[in-house]
Enzyme design. Sequence first.
Site, PDB file in Angstrom:
ATOM      1  N   SER A 125       0.838  -1.202   0.000  1.00 12.55           N
ATOM      2  CA  SER A 125       0.000   0.000   0.000  1.00 12.55           C
ATOM      3  C   SER A 125       0.864   1.239   0.000  1.00 12.55           C
ATOM      4  CB  SER A 125      -0.856  -0.030   1.268  1.00 12.55           C
ATOM      5  OG  SER A 125      -1.403   1.239   1.511  1.00 12.55           O
ATOM      6  N   TYR A 150      -1.959  -1.220  10.850  1.00  7.92           N
ATOM      7  CA  TYR A 150      -2.230  -1.794   9.522  1.00  7.92           C
ATOM      8  C   TYR A 150      -1.074  -1.481   8.575  1.00  7.92           C
ATOM      9  CZ  TYR A 150      -3.735  -1.659   4.699  1.00  7.92           C
ATOM     10  OH  TYR A 150      -3.762  -1.799   3.333  1.00  7.92           O
ATOM     11  N   LYS A 154       2.235  -3.802   6.583  1.00 10.52           N
ATOM     12  CA  LYS A 154       2.677  -3.773   5.172  1.00 10.52           C
ATOM     13  C   LYS A 154       4.186  -3.515   5.103  1.00 10.52           C
ATOM     14  CE  LYS A 154      -1.443  -4.479   3.499  1.00 10.52           C
ATOM     15  NZ  LYS A 154      -1.785  -5.790   2.954  1.00 10.52           N
TER      16      LYS A 154
END
Length: 339
Positions: A125, A150, A154
Amino acid sequence: MAILVTGGTGYIGSHTVVELIAAGYNVVIADNFYNSSPEVLNRLKTITGKDIPFFKCDVCNKDEVEMLFNTFNEIDAVIHFAAYKAVGESVEKPLDYYENNIGGALCILQAMKRHNVKNFVFSSSATVYGDPEIVPCDENAPANGATNPYGWTKVMQEQILRDMCVADKSMNVAILRYFNPIGAHPSGLIGEDPNGIPNNLLPYIAQAAIGKYPSVRIFGTDYPTPDGTGVRDYIHVVDLALGHVAAVKKLFTNCGLVTYNLGTGKGYSVLEVVKAFEKACGKTLEKNILPRRAGDIAVNYANPAKAKAELGWSARYGIEDMCAHSWNWQSKNPNGYKE
Ligand code: UDP
């Protein structure tokens, strides 16, 4: 030969399955429907005309994953979408996010190793760039700037993949850094179906437009941008799906580890997106001006030149089609896949 798509009934996964099949690949879907619906499988059959092999499986469960690879021994590449994705929830439940997202990826990678599968596409992302110093943002910008658990999952998984590829030169890995995927398949049969109140801009606008909410929320009008609202690089989910097909082709050239931005290269403000959506749905939407949302940045959009040069991929749809397709999906499926 087949491509395993974990999280293949989710928003980006389902669109990627459609484009893989259109490109002639055999696909196996693995999902546990944690954040998706079995109805997606029916819709995929309608779109593709194919019965796509499906295996119900939690990617964190070693035994289930082993059974998956034993059942489909023709798998020679994996596109790994299955993960938790709600930024706010990740702040409240960081351990769940680290366990599920990192644990799931490790479980899949270990199974790939046992079964001699060498090709892996990872859903990363633009959040890994944090608040980038320079926009458009290219792949060389520092990618360790997450502002929530979150995003850190990644960043950490990217590092795990780089370490793995140093140790094992036979692995091919494509890290794809998504900007802001929106829109839906032009058929209106598959699209984004968030649980509860949508976090992201587009599904919230779409649900306001069908009357679920009285107004759209504008989080901040005092950013240093032309109209004061946040600017992002919105990319049609079908273009994003095609980026995965291009990445899979690249892996089969034995490319080692590669990293690409998937964005359009163009930024739109929140107010510009609302305006484009109003045009698509033919209504004027009430705007509720609110303070900035904690953790949001002013501007990020991609420099997508590397993906164009090395994958021959670039986004084709513009903001009008993104909003038109999103409205087509939302108006045909006001309750998403729930009926
Ligand atoms: N945003 C907004 N209202 C909403 C949701 C989002 O104004 O209901 C803004 C948000 O502040 C950001 C942009 O829309 O500037 C995109 O937010 P989203 O959550 O979709 O994606 P992000 O880029 O934050 O991952």
